[in-house]
Design a protein around this motif. Structure first.
Motif, mmCIF file in Angstrom:
data_model
loop_
_atom_site.group_PDB
_atom_site.id
_atom_site.type_symbol
_atom_site.label_atom_id
_atom_site.label_comp_id
_atom_site.label_asym_id
_atom_site.label_seq_id
_atom_site.Cartn_x
_atom_site.Cartn_y
_atom_site.Cartn_z
ATOM 1 N N LYS A 4 -3.753 23.674 29.698
ATOM 2 C CA LYS A 4 -2.296 23.763 29.737
ATOM 3 C C LYS A 4 -1.752 24.336 28.437
ATOM 4 C CE LYS A 4 1.776 20.992 30.767
ATOM 5 N NZ LYS A 4 2.282 19.688 31.131
ATOM 6 N N TYR A 5 -2.370 23.988 27.326
ATOM 7 C CA TYR A 5 -1.911 24.431 26.012
ATOM 8 C C TYR A 5 -2.968 25.358 25.407
ATOM 9 C CZ TYR A 5 1.327 20.606 26.690
ATOM 10 O OH TYR A 5 2.285 19.780 27.202
ATOM 11 N N ILE A 6 -2.607 26.605 25.217
ATOM 12 C CA ILE A 6 -3.524 27.618 24.714
ATOM 13 C C ILE A 6 -3.267 27.834 23.216
ATOM 14 C CG2 ILE A 6 -4.315 30.009 24.975
ATOM 15 C CD1 ILE A 6 -4.729 28.299 27.481
ATOM 16 N N VAL A 7 -4.344 27.837 22.444
ATOM 17 C CA VAL A 7 -4.249 28.025 21.001
ATOM 18 C C VAL A 7 -4.462 29.504 20.687
ATOM 19 C CG1 VAL A 7 -5.269 27.455 18.767
ATOM 20 C CG2 VAL A 7 -5.078 25.699 20.526
ATOM 21 N N ARG A 8 -3.423 30.142 20.139
ATOM 22 C CA ARG A 8 -3.512 31.532 19.675
ATOM 23 C C ARG A 8 -3.047 31.551 18.228
ATOM 24 N NH1 ARG A 8 -4.346 34.554 24.185
ATOM 25 N NH2 ARG A 8 -3.305 33.877 26.085
ATOM 26 N N LEU A 9 -3.985 31.795 17.340
ATOM 27 C CA LEU A 9 -3.678 31.775 15.911
ATOM 28 C C LEU A 9 -3.481 33.189 15.386
ATOM 29 C CD1 LEU A 9 -6.373 29.182 14.800
ATOM 30 C CD2 LEU A 9 -3.939 28.756 15.105
ATOM 31 N N SER A 10 -2.553 33.342 14.460
ATOM 32 C CA SER A 10 -2.372 34.630 13.786
ATOM 33 C C SER A 10 -3.455 34.763 12.719
ATOM 34 C CB SER A 10 -0.988 34.697 13.153
ATOM 35 O OG SER A 10 -0.899 33.800 12.069
ATOM 36 N N GLU A 11 -3.579 35.944 12.180
ATOM 37 C CA GLU A 11 -4.583 36.185 11.142
ATOM 38 C C GLU A 11 -4.299 35.328 9.902
ATOM 39 O OE1 GLU A 11 -8.083 37.347 10.167
ATOM 40 O OE2 GLU A 11 -7.180 38.087 12.014
ATOM 41 N N GLU A 13 -2.756 32.418 9.812
ATOM 42 C CA GLU A 13 -3.086 31.019 10.135
ATOM 43 C C GLU A 13 -4.589 30.802 10.073
ATOM 44 O OE1 GLU A 13 0.704 30.055 13.072
ATOM 45 O OE2 GLU A 13 -1.168 30.805 13.944
ATOM 46 N N ARG A 14 -5.356 31.749 10.611
ATOM 47 C CA ARG A 14 -6.817 31.633 10.547
ATOM 48 C C ARG A 14 -7.301 31.585 9.101
ATOM 49 N NH1 ARG A 14 -7.210 35.895 13.933
ATOM 50 N NH2 ARG A 14 -6.790 35.154 16.019
ATOM 51 N N CYS A 15 -6.731 32.452 8.261
ATOM 52 C CA CYS A 15 -7.121 32.478 6.838
ATOM 53 C C CYS A 15 -6.800 31.146 6.164
ATOM 54 C CB CYS A 15 -6.409 33.615 6.115
ATOM 55 S SG CYS A 15 -7.030 35.244 6.564
ATOM 56 N N GLU A 16 -5.631 30.599 6.464
ATOM 57 C CA GLU A 16 -5.244 29.310 5.877
ATOM 58 C C GLU A 16 -6.192 28.199 6.326
ATOM 59 O OE1 GLU A 16 -1.443 26.250 5.643
ATOM 60 O OE2 GLU A 16 -1.096 28.331 6.257
ATOM 61 N N LEU A 17 -6.547 28.198 7.601
ATOM 62 C CA LEU A 17 -7.475 27.179 8.115
ATOM 63 C C LEU A 17 -8.846 27.315 7.468
ATOM 64 C CD1 LEU A 17 -6.558 27.215 11.923
ATOM 65 C CD2 LEU A 17 -5.900 25.519 10.213
ATOM 66 N N CYS A 18 -9.326 28.545 7.328
ATOM 67 C CA CYS A 18 -10.627 28.759 6.679
ATOM 68 C C CYS A 18 -10.607 28.274 5.229
ATOM 69 C CB CYS A 18 -11.003 30.236 6.738
ATOM 70 S SG CYS A 18 -11.490 30.776 8.387
ATOM 71 N N GLU A 19 -9.499 28.519 4.551
ATOM 72 C CA GLU A 19 -9.361 28.078 3.163
ATOM 73 C C GLU A 19 -9.386 26.549 3.070
ATOM 74 O OE1 GLU A 19 -5.929 28.261 -0.205
ATOM 75 O OE2 GLU A 19 -6.295 30.113 0.920
ATOM 76 N N VAL A 20 -8.687 25.897 3.982
ATOM 77 C CA VAL A 20 -8.665 24.426 4.002
ATOM 78 C C VAL A 20 -10.081 23.889 4.201
ATOM 79 C CG1 VAL A 20 -7.937 22.429 5.363
ATOM 80 C CG2 VAL A 20 -6.275 24.177 4.759
ATOM 81 N N ILE A 21 -10.826 24.506 5.108
ATOM 82 C CA ILE A 21 -12.177 24.027 5.413
ATOM 83 C C ILE A 21 -13.135 24.316 4.258
ATOM 84 C CG2 ILE A 21 -14.157 24.362 6.942
ATOM 85 C CD1 ILE A 21 -12.050 24.941 9.180
ATOM 86 N N GLU A 22 -13.096 25.528 3.724
ATOM 87 C CA GLU A 22 -14.034 25.914 2.664
ATOM 88 C C GLU A 22 -13.832 25.104 1.391
ATOM 89 O OE1 GLU A 22 -13.633 30.124 2.102
ATOM 90 O OE2 GLU A 22 -14.297 30.545 4.158
ATOM 91 N N LYS A 23 -12.576 24.887 1.030
ATOM 92 C CA LYS A 23 -12.288 24.182 -0.217
ATOM 93 C C LYS A 23 -12.086 22.689 -0.009
ATOM 94 C CE LYS A 23 -10.249 28.209 -2.393
ATOM 95 N NZ LYS A 23 -9.058 28.797 -2.979
ATOM 96 N N LEU A 24 -12.206 22.230 1.241
ATOM 97 C CA LEU A 24 -11.932 20.834 1.592
ATOM 98 C C LEU A 24 -10.592 20.419 1.007
ATOM 99 C CD1 LEU A 24 -15.448 19.227 1.146
ATOM 100 C CD2 LEU A 24 -14.373 19.993 3.257
ATOM 101 N N LYS A 25 -9.611 21.285 1.206
ATOM 102 C CA LYS A 25 -8.281 21.132 0.637
ATOM 103 C C LYS A 25 -7.457 20.209 1.524
ATOM 104 C CE LYS A 25 -4.658 24.366 -0.560
ATOM 105 N NZ LYS A 25 -4.364 25.791 -0.516
ATOM 106 N N GLY A 26 -7.096 19.041 1.033
ATOM 107 C CA GLY A 26 -6.302 18.097 1.804
ATOM 108 C C GLY A 26 -7.137 16.919 2.265
ATOM 109 N N SER A 27 -6.533 16.132 3.135
ATOM 110 C CA SER A 27 -7.200 14.926 3.625
ATOM 111 C C SER A 27 -8.302 15.292 4.621
ATOM 112 C CB SER A 27 -6.180 14.013 4.308
ATOM 113 O OG SER A 27 -5.708 14.633 5.492
ATOM 114 N N GLU A 43 -8.715 33.666 20.598
ATOM 115 C CA GLU A 43 -9.173 34.939 20.056
ATOM 116 C C GLU A 43 -10.291 34.754 19.030
ATOM 117 O OE1 GLU A 43 -5.534 36.582 18.669
ATOM 118 O OE2 GLU A 43 -4.685 36.611 20.689
ATOM 119 N N GLY A 44 -10.683 33.501 18.810
ATOM 120 C CA GLY A 44 -11.765 33.204 17.880
ATOM 121 C C GLY A 44 -12.970 32.670 18.637
ATOM 122 N N ALA A 45 -13.381 31.452 18.284
ATOM 123 C CA ALA A 45 -14.562 30.842 18.887
ATOM 124 C C ALA A 45 -14.360 30.503 20.368
ATOM 125 C CB ALA A 45 -14.952 29.579 18.113
#
Length: 147
Positions: A4-11, A13-27, A43-45
């Motif tokens: 019902k809810y489709i996730v479509r991320l902009s480039e 947003e994807r970069c921000e998410l990758c940064e959060v994951i790589e640097k373990l930035k945040g909780s 459009e990703g995985a």
């Protein structure tokens, strides 16, 4: 099953998410939400909810809720979580009341008891009129804070 809810991320947003994951930035919650969003991106995985849930050790309902929140509330609130509607509760006991509870705890327990229990202490505090009502957990936190 059709989602019902489709996730479509902009480039961006994807970069921000990758940064959060790589640097373990945040909780840890923020990092997990970032991982889930990246895997759910069409459009990703484009993983299924079941596969995402299995990979990150969370219920499929969590994945569904994150998808829904992204569509309904937006990227920022989904990633960072909703702001608190009201701040954490204020202290129930002021300094004067705490000063009356601590000696009570250090004094002798009531007749028939070997030691003060937290529940017994909370009942005694109410009985003495120090405060109208109080839980044993608040008494525990107060005594722990005082060492």
């Amino acid at each position: 099953m059709q989602k019902k809810y489709i996730v479509r991320l902009s480039e961006d947003e994807r970069c921000e998410l990758c940064e959060v994951i790589e640097k373990l930035k945040g909780s840890s919650q923020k990092v997990r939400r970032a991982q889930i969003l990246l895997k759910a991106d069409v459009e990703g995985a484009n993983w299924t909810d079941e596969r995402i849930a299995e990979a990150f050790g969370c219920p499929t309902k969590t994945v569904e809720n994150i998808r829904q929140r992204l569509v309904e509330k937006g990227f920022e609130e989904t990633l960072n979580g909703a702001p608190r509607l009201r701040p954490p509760t204020e202290k129930l006991l002021d300094g004067e009341q705490e000063a009356r509870v601590i000696p009570l705890r250090l004094g002798p327990p009531p007749k028939g008891f070997a030691n003060w229990s937290l529940r017994l202490l909370s009942r005694k505090v109410v009985e003495l009129g120090i405060i109208d009502s109080i839980s044993h957990e608040t008494i525990r936190r107060t005594l722990k804070k005082m060492g």
